[in-house]
Structure formats: structure tokens, C-alpha cells
Design an enzyme around this catalytic site. Structure first.
Site, short mmCIF file in Angstrom:
data_model
loop_
_atom_site.label_atom_id
_atom_site.label_comp_id
_atom_site.label_asym_id
_atom_site.label_seq_id
_atom_site.Cartn_x
_atom_site.Cartn_y
_atom_site.Cartn_z
N THR A 61 -3.67 -0.82 -7.77
CA THR A 61 -4.48 0.36 -8.09
C THR A 61 -3.61 1.61 -8.14
OG1 THR A 61 -6.45 1.58 -7.38
CG2 THR A 61 -4.96 0.88 -5.65
N ARG B 23 0.84 -1.20 0.00
CA ARG B 23 0.00 0.00 0.00
C ARG B 23 0.87 1.25 0.00
NH1 ARG B 23 -5.15 1.45 -1.32
NH2 ARG B 23 -6.25 2.58 0.29
N GLY C 254 -13.08 -1.57 -7.75
CA GLY C 254 -14.38 -0.94 -7.47
C GLY C 254 -14.48 -0.21 -6.15
N SER D 209 -10.19 -0.98 0.49
CA SER D 209 -11.24 -2.00 0.42
C SER D 209 -10.80 -3.19 -0.42
CB SER D 209 -12.50 -1.41 -0.20
OG SER D 209 -12.98 -0.36 0.59
N THR E 164 -9.36 0.29 -10.25
CA THR E 164 -8.31 -0.60 -9.78
C THR E 164 -8.29 -1.77 -10.74
OG1 THR E 164 -8.70 0.04 -7.50
CG2 THR E 164 -7.76 -2.12 -7.78
N1 GLU Z 1 -8.39 3.08 -3.56
C1 GLU Z 1 -9.37 2.03 -3.43
C2 GLU Z 1 -9.04 1.12 -2.28
O1 GLU Z 1 -7.91 0.93 -1.96
C3 GLU Z 1 -9.43 1.22 -4.65
C4 GLU Z 1 -10.03 1.96 -5.74
C5 GLU Z 1 -10.87 1.09 -6.56
O2 GLU Z 1 -10.83 -0.10 -6.50
O3 GLU Z 1 -11.64 1.57 -7.36
O4 GLU Z 1 -9.93 0.55 -1.71
#
Ligand code: GLU
Length: 606
Positions: free
Chosen positions: A433, A114, A503, A482, A415
Site C-alpha cells: 500500500t 511496514r 480497503g 489492518s 491498497t
Molecule cells: N493503510 C491501511 C492499513 O495499513 C491500508 C489502506 C487500505 O487498504 O486502504 O491498514
């Protein structure tokens, strides 16, 4: 398109094979047209499998498997190719989470790649000092403030060192060729550029790559990225230090601190504070996977700072109390929605970077806590949202204990998820992502990749009423995610399936619903992935794809159970692999969403 040749290292006085394509540079990219490579959403057979959203990336992964690479080699090769052909979802300017099943030991490991906040980050990062109010999301996104230290390249290096057979240089070859030769623009890519055109136009380095002639490239355009090919070559030659401690690090820090906007742009692009020190200090972290047992299977996922594993896991534990297979579809989906909302209330209240805050992860994943939460699930009616978080304190069973001040915090983005398996039975579920589609919109000049806007995954201001917010910005902190790369082992401890999706927060719903579809509702994996989706992140409305919202199922969920359905075009873009027994594999991608994905196996035997 992805014929992996000899590595394209441009030595002094040498023209490497891939540079034969350099003559293409003389003509504008948009003059060359081609048909996109063929792709299929399901492939069954032996010898290894790859499922991604993109045919070139799947081909890159398969090429590596055919040469004797492991699932990890294939995952890195595919991810590097996605950096070329899916640059608005993934790339070395971003981060991700890598889940790995090792066939020899039977163990599941995870790598946290991350992005992290700069050492100078404070809770006020996204508050406008002039007004004391939070920045508009779009202003925060398109700024240096949103850019976290990228973790993707370090993840590839770490994963390969532990579980790869080939080095990074070899696994980058297909992507170097793809970047040099170009990939064929499809409708999904074109529309993503169109949606970002005003932002990309303000950054000459981005416009040069993705707005050839000042407009989005037409479908069928062959689009190379010579700068990225050069960057990958430098990494292949010198290792990842060139990125984290060398000239590329200098360029990243300079770009963040002084975003290179075009002359005359009116956009206020706030500078960021990411430094070369932040880059040099970056570390991929190995973390214990989350684990819950569901219907006798072991479901492994990504722990904090992702909320993927804990939220999917808690919801499964809640659903374990019901026989979904014996219910009609509306009833089963109602239970899925309510379990998701309850788990989201706890995710929002308790999950953040575990190296900075205390996350009660064991309690969130305990069956006893889920059993207590179950008493808020009415089998016949949707609870008013938002529902309150629970109290994961180890003291359960004396009623429906809830914490005060529920709050819903939905988020969306873009992502990509890829899944690989090899002939030895190793498995990778990898979600990566750059946050929004197109990330921050800022390309590092001359380097060919977009920088993430991952730090906007922090909450801009406290969201949890009187309770502490677990996801405010802080120095070196990683924003809550997420992303939910998931590997499921069967009753004997052998791989059953692996799955994941993009997503934003909807990832959790997509993964959960796919597991419920597959394990409880009698679907095979292709059906489970293709089935219409809906998602309830503890908000008033349930995002619902049209096939459900405007059909009889939607009517039942509305009229019988009281759900408020908000129609949405598409939720997620999953990929997965199912292990069918006797070494037979089934790779699965979307048949329709985002233009369909690409599944492949080394030895097809339908
Ligand atoms: N930044 C989001 C996350 O880490 C992911 C973005 C996405 O999947 O559209 O949960």
C-alpha cells in the site's frame, strides 16, 4: 504489453531494447490509445498461479513463473508492475506485509515491510501546535508529516534473498518494460486521478505523470512512466542501496522536508522530518505469523504492527463456538458481524507496534479469551455499539469481563493484494500500500513514484479514554495496519487457500467474510470472493454493499437482528488462490469490484 525482454539497462552509449520506445516520448501520452489487456477473474490449471487486481501485473507474475521463477519471484515481478499500473495503491514509496508458505519445510513465515516513523516523531505529530487540536485528515495526508520510511523495496529484496530463484534485477524486467511502453488507462485509474486531481495539480512532479495536459487521462490512453523505468533500472543495476543510502534516498528526504508544490498553490503543505538516516536504518522484520485453528484448518496471518492476523484470528475463534453452516444466511452474517465488532474492540484497545508497546498477542489469539468474549454475542440481536474491549489477562471463565471506555476507530484507504503460487507448491499472500488512494499525493521529482501517507494510520490523539492508546505516533514506530494477507492450511497441513484485500480496516471484514463464505457457507472461492459484503468495525453503522442492504437479507438483518446498515458502493478488492488437490490451482480475483481483477495460471485446464 508485458513482453519481458532483455533487461533495459541504459549503459553508456548503449540503447537498451526497451528504449526503442523512447520515440513515444516525443508525442503527448494521451495521443496514443489502446484497448486494455484482456483479463479474467478466475483461472484454473497447473504449474503456478497469480491473482492481482491488474492484467499487466498478473502477466508479469506469470511470465516469471514460466521462466522457472518461484512464487516469490512472481510476487515481486507482479508488485513491481503494480507500481506502474496501480501507482495510487502500491509502489516503492510505500510498504506492506508479505506472508509465505514454504512447501519444502511446510512453514509459514512473514516479513514486516511496514513504513516506520522518523526518529524525531512524537505523540504530537498530528496535533496543530497553533490550536492544540488534531490536524484535519486531508491536511495531515497531503504533507511531509505523513510520509514514513518506505519498506516495499526492502521487502522485495529480503523475500528474494530468502526464497527467490532470480535476483531483483531480473524480476524488475517486466515492470521496466511496462513503465517504458506504457499501460492502458482504464476507468478505475481515470476515476482515481479525477478524485485526486486538485491534489496532484499542486505537485508538478505528480501532475506531469498523471495529469497529462492538465487533466485526468482518458480511458484508453497509453501512459508510460519513464522516470520510474529509470529508477527501477538503477535499482536493478546498483541494488537497493541506491534507494536507501544513495541518491534516491537524498531525493526522498529532500522531497519530504521541502515538498515541491507548484508556484501559486494555496495549499499549506507541511514539511516532514524524514531523513537520509531514517532511510539508511530501515529494516524489514521477520515475525512469527499469527495462527489460529478454525474448523480443523490452520489459519496463518500477519502479526502486529498489523492488526490483520490478530483480529481475523480472534473473530474466527469466536465463530468457532457456532455452527454457521447450520444457520440461515442472515443468522450466519449476524454472527460474523458481531464477532468482528468484538474483535475490533480488542484490536483498537491492544494492538500497535510490538517493538514499542506490549501487545498481548498470545492472549488475543487464545481460544479461551475468545470463549469469554463469546458471552457478549447475542445470537438473536445486535449488541449496541461500540462494544467494550475484553481483558486478555489469562484469567477467563468467570463471566463477561470487559475493560472500560470502548471506542470505535474506523479507517479507509486504498491498497492492493496479490497472491501467487508456483509449481513447487510455495505460496505468497502479499498486501502492499501507499495508504490513501494516491498516498500523500507527492511524487519524488524525477523518480516516478508517489510517497506514502502511511503515518496517518497512527491515531492523531488518544482514542481509548482512560486506557493507553496503543497506536499513537512515536520515534521509529510503525503505525498499526489492518492488512491481512492470509494463508490457510488444511487438516493435513497442505495449502488450502490464500487470500487478502485492500480497503483499510474493511480488509479484516473482507478476509474474514471470504473465509466464512468458503469454509462455512458452502461457497467455492470465486463465489466467496464475489459475494456481497458487509463490515462491522465496532461502530454504530454496518457498512453494507447494496446487494445486501436493499434486498431481503438486509431487511432481515435490520428488522430481526437490529443492525443499522449504511449502504456503501463497494467493500474490498480481494484476490486469492485455492489449492484444489493433485497440484490443481484456482486463481481468483474480483469479477466486478474496482473494475474486476485478473487471475491467471501457467497451464490453464479449466
Ligand atoms: N493503510 C491501511 C492499513 O495499513 C491500508 C489502506 C487500505 O487498504 O486502504 O491498514
Amino acid at each position: 504489453m508485458v513482453a519481458a525482454g532483455a533487461i533495459a539497462v541504459a549503459g553508456a552509449g548503449l540503447l537498451a531494447p526497451a528504449q526503442a520506445a523512447e520515440s513515444d516520448r516525443t508525442g503527448p501520452a494521451e495521443r496514443r490509445h489502446a484497448s486494455p489487456p484482456p483479463k479474467q477473474p478466475t483461472a484454473t490449471g497447473y504449474g503456478g498461479a497469480v491473482a492481482t487486481v491488474d492484467a499487466d501485473a498478473t502477466a508479469a507474475g506469470l511470465a516469471v513463473l514460466r521462466r522457472g521463477g518461484t512464487a516469490v519471484d512472481a510476487a515481486v515481478a507482479a508488485a513491481a508492475a503494480l507500481g506502474v499500473s496501480e501507482p495510487f495503491s502500491a509502489g516503492i514509496g510505500g510498504g506492506g506485509f508479505f506472508v509465505y508458505y514454504d512447501a519444502r519445510s511446510g512453514e509459514v513465515s512473514t516479513l514486516d515491510g511496514r513504513e516506520s516513523a522518523p526518529a524525531t516523531a512524537t505523540e504530537q505529530r498530528f496535533v496543530d501546535p497553533a490550536t492544540g487540536t488534531p490536524l484535519a485528515f486531508a491536511d495531515a495526508r497531503v504533507s511531509g508529516l505523513s510520509v514514513g520510511t518506505p519498506g516495499t523495496l526492502a521487502t522485495w529484496a529480503e523475500a528474494l534473498e530468502r526464497w527467490g530463484r532470480f535476483g531483483l534485477a531480473r524480476n524488475l524486467r517486466p515492470a521496466i518494460d511496462l513503465a517504458e511502453d506504457g499501460f492502458v488507462v482504464d476507468e478505475t485509474f481515470r476515476s482515481q486521478v479525477e478524485a485526486n486531481a486538485a491534489i496532484f495539480a499542486d505537485f508538478p512532479a505528480t501532475a506531469e505523470l498523471y495529469l497529462p495536459g492538465g487533466v485526468p487521462p482518458a480511458v484508453g490512453t497509453v501512459l508510460p512512466n519513464h522516470d520510474l523505468a529509470d529508477t527501477y533500472r538503477q535499482i536493478a543495476r546498483h541494488g537497493i542501496d541506491v534507494f536507501y543510502e544513495g541518491p534516491i534516498a537524498d531525493d526522498i528526504a529532500a522531497t519530504v522536508q521541502d515538498p515541491p508544490v507548484r508556484d501559486g498553490a494555496t495549499r499549506n503543505v507541511r514539511p516532514g522530518d524524514l531523513t537520509t538516516d531514517d532511510l539508511a536504518r530501515y529494516e524489514v522484520i521477520e515475525r512469527d505469523p499469527t495462527l489460529v485453528e478454525y474448523r480443523g484448518r490452520q489459519v496463518y496471518g500477519m502479526p502486529p504492527p498489523s492488526s490483520g492476523g490478530s483480529t481475523v484470528g480472534e473473530a474466527l475463534n469466536i465463530l468457532e463456538n457456532y455452527d454457521l453452516g447450520a444457520m440461515d444466511e442472515a443468522q450466519a452474517l449476524h454472527h460474523y458481524l458481531e464477532a468482528t465488532a468484538l474483535a475490533f474492540a480488542d484490536r483498537n484497545r491492544y494492538v500497535g507496534d510490538p517493538d514499542v508497546i506490549d501487545v498481548p498477542l498470545d492472549e488475543l489469539l487464545s481460544q479461551e479469551f475468545a470463549d469469554e468474549r463469546t458471552c457478549l454475542l447475542d445470537p438473536g440481536a445486535a449488541a449496541p455499539k461500540p462494544v467494550a474491549p475484553g481483558v486478555p489477562d489469562g484469567d477467563y471463565g468467570d463471566g463477561c469481563t470487559t475493560a472500560p471506555d470502548p471506542a470505535a476507530v474506523p479507517d479507509e484507504g486504498s491498497t492492493t493484494h496479490l497472491t501467487t503460487a508456483d509449481r513447487w507448491g510455495n505460496v505468497v499472500a502479499y498486501t502492499l500500500t501507499i495508504e490513501q488512494t494516491g498516498g500523500s499525493g507527492i511524487t519524488v521529482p524525477g523518480r516516478g513514484f508517489l510517497l506514502n501517507n502511511e503515518l496517518t494510520d497512527f491515531n492523531f490523539t488518544p482514542t481509548q479514554g482512560s486506557a493507553p492508546d496503543p497506536n499513537l505516533p512515536g520515534p521509529d514506530k510503525r503505525p498499526r495496519s489492518s492488512m491481512a494477507p492470509t494463508i490457510v492450511l488444511d487438516e493435513d497441513g497442505d495449502p488450502l487457500l490464500a487470500v487478502g484485500s485492500p480497503g483499510g480496516a474493511t480488509i479484516i471484514g473482507t478476509v474474514l467474510q471470504t473465509l466464512v463464505n468458503r469454509i462455512d457457507l458452502g461457497m467455492d472461492l470465486p463465489e466467496a470472493v464475489a459475494a456481497p459484503r458487509l463490515f462491522q468495525p465496532n461502530g454504530v453503522n454496518t457498512s453494507t454493499e447494496g446487494a445486501i442492504a436493499s434486498g431481503p437479507l438486509g431487511a432481515l438483518l435490520r428488522d430481526e437482528y437490529g443492525h443499522s446498515l449504511a449502504t456503501t458502493a463497494e467493500i474490498g478488492a480481494a484476490t486469492g488462490i485455492e489449492f484444489l488437490g493433485r497440484h490443481r490451482l484456482q486463481a481468483v480475483a474480483e469479477p466486478v469490484r474496482r473494475g474486476g481483477g485478473s487471475a491467471g495460471v501457467v497451464l490453464p485446464r479449466p
